[in-house]
Design an enzyme around this catalytic site. Sequence first.
Site: not given
Length: 425
Positions: A23-24, A100, A124, A313, A335
Amino acid sequence: MHKILIRNNYKPLVGKIKINGSKNAVLPIMAASLLSSSSVILHNVPDLIDVHLMSKLLESLGAEVNFMHNKNYKANHTLKIDCSNINNHVMPYKTASKLRTSFLILGPMLSRFGKARTAFPGGCNIGKRPVDMHIKALEEMGAKIEIDGYNIIATVKGKLQGKEITFEKISVGATENVIMAATFAEGVTTINNAATEPEVLDLIDFLKKMGADIEIDNTKVIITGVEALNGCVHKIIPDRIEAGTYALAAIITGGKLELEGINLSDIRCITNELETIGAMVELYDGGIVISRKNGSIKSANVATDPYPNFPSDMQPQLMSAMCIADGISVIEENIFENRFTHADELRKLGANISIEKSKATISGIKSLSGANLYATDLRSTAALVLASLVAGGETIINNSHHLWRGYEAMHEKLNSCGADISISS
């Protein structure tokens, strides 16, 4: 409101799970397709809410987007994007504010068309994820950026100019945005203290296939502007966060899962910590096998940090495992400052967790009990699913739509390995 119902059938999860494309990685690559006036074809694309939101954004600008499902199983879909007829530079607020990575469209639109308008990005709610670094870097390259309420209006006269950009801290999104912006910039752009996550490297690989001139030297990225980019065919890298999540499902339930389509090198930053808590990692042709060594889960002290360290994550999912580990574990979140929202929900299952600023201390207990839970974001939802697999009785996870932003058919994949999960809306 979407709900997930999980019944603990006290069965270890055993079976095979196909790991999706990242996804990223796919979202910034979709944004980068705006730089080409020819079609691009992406393979190994996950079927996720965020992918479809990004598709809507591209279509709103005039792109043609065709998502082709792989009917054989829930993975490895194909996406064709044609940005040859972009006729708009304003992204719809309703869509952009939900995603995002909508902000990543700013760089390529400025680079190719000289203007873009978008909303402050959504996604998120896990704390501050400021776009100041993006804006500052683009302004250094010659862009004029105005903030009008919730909207950002960016323009440039002529071409963006190559500059030496030094980030005060490592940022994946800012690195990606500047790389895309610099692709057509006049001269050479150097990014110091750049992010080097696998997803950033996949974006660079994609851009180079299209004809971009990009070099990497440790944490320095050097981009020499070119005049145009061609189309290409590209396969998205595997999703290391999805793989890590399913690996923890095997460890938590004491099962054994084959994760197909992932290499150990893809998730070494995750498996290093999983081996510490008692995971056994085996290689096979086409993937890896994850199981738990004899005995209970071991406690650990873990800190999240930029790649190649343990990823933020994966922090919520790891906390779920720590809830039933022997001894006391400490997780330090370096983070995001608001990424312990899942702790309150895990406590409802009986977990013993205390939070002090950026540190969570988890005292492992022997068993969890089912409860009525509320999800707050993508990874916390995954964490609650993992914990619920071993919570006695039934657990309901409300507000679970977040899960589909990052996991395709998770319930089906886990059920195929022995879980008892149902979905209701």
